[in-house]
Design a protein around this motif. Structure first.
Motif, mmCIF file in Angstrom:
data_model
loop_
_atom_site.group_PDB
_atom_site.id
_atom_site.type_symbol
_atom_site.label_atom_id
_atom_site.label_comp_id
_atom_site.label_asym_id
_atom_site.label_seq_id
_atom_site.Cartn_x
_atom_site.Cartn_y
_atom_site.Cartn_z
ATOM 1 N N ARG A 166 50.596 -67.036 4.518
ATOM 2 C CA ARG A 166 49.207 -67.350 4.180
ATOM 3 C C ARG A 166 48.381 -67.579 5.442
ATOM 4 N NH1 ARG A 166 49.985 -71.901 1.740
ATOM 5 N NH2 ARG A 166 49.978 -71.169 -0.412
ATOM 6 N N HIS A 193 53.458 -68.967 -5.089
ATOM 7 C CA HIS A 193 52.249 -68.926 -5.895
ATOM 8 C C HIS A 193 52.159 -67.597 -6.657
ATOM 9 C CE1 HIS A 193 51.291 -72.141 -3.061
ATOM 10 N NE2 HIS A 193 50.335 -72.530 -3.897
ATOM 11 N N ASP A 194 51.444 -67.635 -7.761
ATOM 12 C CA ASP A 194 51.340 -66.447 -8.613
ATOM 13 C C ASP A 194 50.742 -65.250 -7.890
ATOM 14 O OD1 ASP A 194 52.515 -67.611 -10.777
ATOM 15 O OD2 ASP A 194 50.661 -67.960 -11.904
ATOM 16 N N GLN A 195 49.821 -65.496 -6.940
ATOM 17 C CA GLN A 195 49.140 -64.375 -6.287
ATOM 18 C C GLN A 195 49.922 -63.790 -5.112
ATOM 19 O OE1 GLN A 195 48.248 -67.578 -6.326
ATOM 20 N NE2 GLN A 195 46.789 -68.102 -4.687
ATOM 21 N N THR A 196 50.984 -64.446 -4.683
ATOM 22 C CA THR A 196 51.814 -63.914 -3.600
ATOM 23 C C THR A 196 52.452 -62.609 -4.040
ATOM 24 O OG1 THR A 196 52.278 -66.073 -2.637
ATOM 25 C CG2 THR A 196 53.884 -64.334 -2.203
ATOM 26 N N ARG A 197 52.439 -61.626 -3.149
ATOM 27 C CA ARG A 197 53.068 -60.340 -3.473
ATOM 28 C C ARG A 197 54.506 -60.322 -2.967
ATOM 29 N NH1 ARG A 197 49.006 -56.148 -0.965
ATOM 30 N NH2 ARG A 197 48.275 -57.982 0.169
ATOM 31 N N LYS A 214 54.967 -56.252 -6.594
ATOM 32 C CA LYS A 214 54.167 -56.881 -7.640
ATOM 33 C C LYS A 214 53.827 -58.296 -7.198
ATOM 34 C CE LYS A 214 56.399 -54.456 -11.531
ATOM 35 N NZ LYS A 214 55.187 -53.818 -12.096
ATOM 36 N N THR A 215 52.824 -58.879 -7.819
ATOM 37 C CA THR A 215 52.570 -60.294 -7.593
ATOM 38 C C THR A 215 53.671 -61.106 -8.283
ATOM 39 O OG1 THR A 215 51.223 -60.583 -9.577
ATOM 40 C CG2 THR A 215 50.082 -59.896 -7.555
ATOM 41 N N LYS A 217 53.229 -63.447 -10.333
ATOM 42 C CA LYS A 217 52.849 -63.551 -11.740
ATOM 43 C C LYS A 217 53.311 -62.320 -12.517
ATOM 44 C CE LYS A 217 48.817 -64.355 -14.697
ATOM 45 N NZ LYS A 217 47.339 -64.608 -14.724
ATOM 46 N N GLU A 218 53.181 -61.146 -11.909
ATOM 47 C CA GLU A 218 53.621 -59.909 -12.578
ATOM 48 C C GLU A 218 55.144 -59.829 -12.677
ATOM 49 O OE1 GLU A 218 49.933 -56.937 -11.297
ATOM 50 O OE2 GLU A 218 51.623 -57.260 -9.928
#
Length: 238
Positions: A166, A193-197, A214-215, A217-218
């Motif tokens: 980050r 975190h969900d947005q981390t790829r 994918k993120t 979250k995905e």
């Protein structure tokens, strides 16, 4: 007049069971065939590979030196003797590029100290192939190696790596013993975190290669990819 020293050739080897001529350039194969002295990470793998490419000297007449994480420094210095006597030597990893995530760098460092010419040759590397195909930041990246084995320390390290990614917008690549891949994957999903790829690259250059980004979250919506006991590279970017 000082005797001319040999050259240390850094010889790539395949990273999968795919056809050798699809991943190893012909000039690398020709050079590998012509040598009689090799420093290798794993003797059985090296002998099998050299047999496949039809090395010019009979296998039993070749000279092998074993270099792994247990090899003492003094023994590495002894590997330089053929080079000092004018004999070319090939350095081979168990798979991929020697000296990259590999103890071969110890011999290369010794060669430079002794003014021995080092000749890197082109071949496959799972880390760079993963980076190429990830879609993550290829301008700023780092290879971390293995993460801690103990779950608490591993999860702590993942948090630290995500924070570093980050702050620096840096792609971070790491690997795990294949039988622990699933545990590492689950820890990444639980910590990041969900947005981390997250990129998962498995058995690259093989007929069964798998690579997806994918993120987090995905990934949480996906079934566990088939990575258990398969050579896999992980990469994250916040």
């Amino acid at each position: 007049m000082a005797e001319q020293k040999g050259k240390l050739y850094l010889l790539p080897t395949p990273i999968s069971d795919n056809s050798i001529d699809l991943v190893i350039p012909q000039k690398v194969i020709e050079k590998s065939r012509s040598l009689t002295h090799f420093v290798v990470e794993e003797l059985r793998t090296a002998r099998r590979y050299l047999s496949k490419i039809k090395v010019e000297t009979p296998i039993d007449e070749l000279t092998f030196f074993l270099l792994n994480e247990h090899t003492p420094q003094q023994e590495i210095e002894n590997f330089l003797k053929p080079l000092k006597n004018g004999i070319d030597v090939g350095l081979m990893s168990d798979a991929g590029l020697p000296s990259v995530a590999d103890p071969g760098s110890l011999l290369v460092e010794a060669a430079h100290r002794n003014n021995i010419e080092v000749v890197p040759m082109v071949g496959p590397n799972s880390l760079l192939l993963t980076l190429m195909a990830s879609g993550l930041n290829g301008q700023n990246f780092a290879f971390i190696g293995y993460l801690p084995v103990k779950p608490d320390l591993r999860r702590k390290k993942i948090r630290e790596l995500e924070q570093r990614s980050r702050q620096e917008y840096q792609t971070l690549l790491f690997i795990e013993a294949p039988y622990r891949n699933a545990k590492l994957f689950n820890d990444i999903l639980n910590v990041c975190h969900d947005q981390t790829r997250l990129t998962i690259a498995c058995e690259l250059t093989s007929s069964n290669q798998f690579i997806k980004t994918k993120t987090i979250k995905e990934w949480k919506k996906e079934p566990l990819p088939e990575i258990n006991k398969r050579n896999t590279v992980f990469a994250i970017l916040f």
